[in-house]
Write a protein that holds these residues in place. Structure first.
Motif, PDB file in Angstrom:
ATOM      1  N   ALA A  21       0.691  -1.157  -0.079  1.00 45.66           N
ATOM      2  CA  ALA A  21       0.176   0.020   0.055  1.00 45.66           C
ATOM      3  C   ALA A  21       0.929   1.182  -0.049  1.00 45.66           C
ATOM      4  N   ARG A  22       1.995   1.381   0.763  1.00 41.98           N
ATOM      5  CA  ARG A  22       2.731   2.116   0.877  1.00 41.98           C
ATOM      6  C   ARG A  22       3.700   2.553  -0.706  1.00 41.98           C
ATOM      7  N   ALA A  23       3.930   1.629  -1.118  1.00 43.74           N
ATOM      8  CA  ALA A  23       4.702   1.546  -2.436  1.00 43.74           C
ATOM      9  C   ALA A  23       3.627   2.262  -3.319  1.00 43.74           C
ATOM     10  N   ALA A  24       2.434   1.769  -3.424  1.00 40.25           N
ATOM     11  CA  ALA A  24       1.540   2.528  -4.455  1.00 40.25           C
ATOM     12  C   ALA A  24       1.254   3.768  -4.285  1.00 40.25           C
ATOM     13  N   ALA A  25       1.306   3.999  -2.771  1.00 39.92           N
ATOM     14  CA  ALA A  25       1.022   5.600  -2.346  1.00 39.92           C
ATOM     15  C   ALA A  25       2.086   6.325  -2.811  1.00 39.92           C
ATOM     16  N   GLU A  26       3.357   6.006  -2.502  1.00 36.81           N
ATOM     17  CA  GLU A  26       4.500   6.773  -2.690  1.00 36.81           C
ATOM     18  C   GLU A  26       4.607   6.929  -4.361  1.00 36.81           C
ATOM     19  N   ALA A  27       4.457   5.868  -4.815  1.00 35.09           N
ATOM     20  CA  ALA A  27       4.421   6.200  -6.217  1.00 35.09           C
ATOM     21  C   ALA A  27       3.551   7.434  -7.114  1.00 35.09           C
ATOM     22  N   ALA A  28       2.301   7.222  -6.311  1.00 36.40           N
ATOM     23  CA  ALA A  28       1.465   8.427  -6.676  1.00 36.40           C
ATOM     24  C   ALA A  28       1.834   9.728  -5.776  1.00 36.40           C
ATOM     25  N   GLY A  29       2.771   9.812  -4.930  1.00 38.86           N
ATOM     26  CA  GLY A  29       3.057  10.981  -4.206  1.00 38.86           C
ATOM     27  C   GLY A  29       2.115  11.283  -3.036  1.00 38.86           C
ATOM     28  N   GLY A 122      -5.457   9.835   0.990  1.00 47.18           N
ATOM     29  CA  GLY A 122      -5.551  10.279  -0.379  1.00 47.18           C
ATOM     30  C   GLY A 122      -7.015  10.717  -0.496  1.00 47.18           C
ATOM     31  N   THR A 123      -7.268  10.875  -1.978  1.00 49.42           N
ATOM     32  CA  THR A 123      -8.728  10.927  -2.328  1.00 49.42           C
ATOM     33  C   THR A 123      -9.262   9.381  -1.995  1.00 49.42           C
ATOM     34  N   PRO A 124     -10.793   9.395  -1.685  1.00 48.85           N
ATOM     35  CA  PRO A 124     -11.132   8.212  -1.623  1.00 48.85           C
ATOM     36  C   PRO A 124     -10.882   6.983  -2.804  1.00 48.85           C
ATOM     37  N   GLU A 125     -10.771   7.604  -4.024  1.00 49.50           N
ATOM     38  CA  GLU A 125     -10.498   6.620  -5.078  1.00 49.50           C
ATOM     39  C   GLU A 125      -8.990   6.457  -5.035  1.00 49.50           C
ATOM     40  N   GLN A 126      -8.057   7.293  -4.791  1.00 51.45           N
ATOM     41  CA  GLN A 126      -6.734   6.736  -4.409  1.00 51.45           C
ATOM     42  C   GLN A 126      -6.509   5.883  -3.282  1.00 51.45           C
ATOM     43  N   ASP A 127      -7.247   6.112  -2.299  1.00 52.37           N
ATOM     44  CA  ASP A 127      -7.125   5.163  -1.091  1.00 52.37           C
ATOM     45  C   ASP A 127      -7.694   3.708  -1.630  1.00 52.37           C
ATOM     46  N   HIS A 128      -8.751   3.618  -2.045  1.00 55.39           N
ATOM     47  CA  HIS A 128      -9.338   2.347  -2.671  1.00 55.39           C
ATOM     48  C   HIS A 128      -8.265   1.778  -3.701  1.00 55.39           C
ATOM     49  N   SER A 129      -7.687   2.363  -4.391  1.00 54.32           N
ATOM     50  CA  SER A 129      -6.524   1.848  -5.454  1.00 54.32           C
ATOM     51  C   SER A 129      -5.487   1.393  -4.630  1.00 54.32           C
ATOM     52  N   PHE A 130      -4.859   2.099  -3.659  1.00 55.88           N
ATOM     53  CA  PHE A 130      -3.899   1.428  -2.829  1.00 55.88           C
ATOM     54  C   PHE A 130      -4.287   0.158  -1.940  1.00 55.88           C
ATOM     55  N   ALA A 131      -5.445   0.309  -1.371  1.00 53.33           N
ATOM     56  CA  ALA A 131      -5.741  -0.899  -0.819  1.00 53.33           C
ATOM     57  C   ALA A 131      -5.926  -2.350  -1.568  1.00 53.33           C
ATOM     58  N   THR A 132      -6.605  -1.837  -2.759  1.00 50.08           N
ATOM     59  CA  THR A 132      -6.433  -3.024  -3.707  1.00 50.08           C
ATOM     60  C   THR A 132      -5.460  -3.431  -4.217  1.00 50.08           C
ATOM     61  N   THR A 133      -4.284  -2.537  -4.414  1.00 53.33           N
ATOM     62  CA  THR A 133      -2.999  -2.945  -4.717  1.00 53.33           C
ATOM     63  C   THR A 133      -2.409  -3.974  -3.747  1.00 53.33           C
ATOM     64  N   ALA A 134      -2.618  -3.583  -2.498  1.00 55.99           N
ATOM     65  CA  ALA A 134      -2.205  -4.106  -1.118  1.00 55.99           C
ATOM     66  C   ALA A 134      -2.662  -5.629  -1.220  1.00 55.99           C
ATOM     67  N   LEU A 135      -3.984  -5.671  -1.324  1.00 55.75           N
ATOM     68  CA  LEU A 135      -4.671  -7.031  -1.242  1.00 55.75           C
ATOM     69  C   LEU A 135      -4.184  -7.608  -2.333  1.00 55.75           C
ATOM     70  N   GLU A 136      -4.156  -7.170  -3.801  1.00 57.09           N
ATOM     71  CA  GLU A 136      -3.666  -8.040  -4.774  1.00 57.09           C
ATOM     72  C   GLU A 136      -2.220  -8.744  -4.353  1.00 57.09           C
ATOM     73  N   GLU A 137      -1.283  -8.049  -3.927  1.00 52.20           N
ATOM     74  CA  GLU A 137      -0.068  -8.398  -3.485  1.00 52.20           C
ATOM     75  C   GLU A 137      -0.016  -9.484  -2.608  1.00 52.20           C
ATOM     76  N   LEU A 138      -0.842  -9.346  -1.572  1.00 55.38           N
ATOM     77  CA  LEU A 138      -1.060 -10.280  -0.280  1.00 55.38           C
ATOM     78  C   LEU A 138      -1.421 -11.667  -0.994  1.00 55.38           C
ATOM     79  N   ILE A 139      -2.650 -11.820  -1.936  1.00 52.12           N
ATOM     80  CA  ILE A 139      -2.945 -12.861  -2.380  1.00 52.12           C
ATOM     81  C   ILE A 139      -2.227 -13.634  -3.363  1.00 52.12           C
ATOM     82  N   ARG A 140      -1.036 -12.764  -4.108  1.00 53.13           N
ATOM     83  CA  ARG A 140      -0.239 -13.524  -5.073  1.00 53.13           C
ATOM     84  C   ARG A 140       0.359 -14.904  -4.514  1.00 53.13           C
TER      85      ARG A 140
END
Length: 140
Positions: A21-29, A122-140
């Protein structure tokens, strides 16, 4: 008939979620707070980036709690609690720290709910994207 045991969300899982989640957020600044709860709603991990707005810690935790309690991403609940929505009174009907803003997502393993992720800052859309990215990484 006994149910098959499902491996609970672990500290290592939580660290994977936080890092992704932090990596995705950091990439978005975007500086964020990330909360990981276990299946019982207990805090498993929390991280607030330097520069994240102070309220993001509370919002990330409430988003995770809401996603866990309702077993649904908070992004899918926003319209349901708007005036005229079928659950309009839900936010005030319960004495629980629910928050109906995108950024929370439940975590499942082998079809069972094992915890939740919440992201705020972040914005709600950003936060959702970061959470979703983190979930995808976890279930790999």
């Amino acid at each position: 008939m006994s149910a098959t045991a499902v491996t609970p969300l672990t500290s290592a899982d939580a660290e994977t979620v936080i890092a992704a989640a932090r990596a995705a957020a950091e990439a978005a600044g975007v500086p964020v707070s990330v909360t990981v709860l276990d299946a019982g709603g207990h805090l498993l991990a929390f991280r607030r980036d330097d520069g994240a707005v102070l309220i993001s810690g509370e919002t990330s935790t409430r988003k995770a709690y809401t996603a866990l309690q309702l077993d649904t991403p908070t992004a899918d609940l926003v319209d349901l609690v708007k005036p005229g929505g079928p659950f309009h009174t839900l936010p005030t009907a319960l004495d629980k720290p629910l928050l109906f803003i995108a950024g929370g997502t439940p975590v499942h393993r082998d079809g069972r709910l094992i915890g939740a992720i919440g992201v705020g800052g972040g914005t709600p859309e950003q936060d959702h994207s970061f959470a979703t990215t983190a979930l995808e990484e976890l279930i790999r």
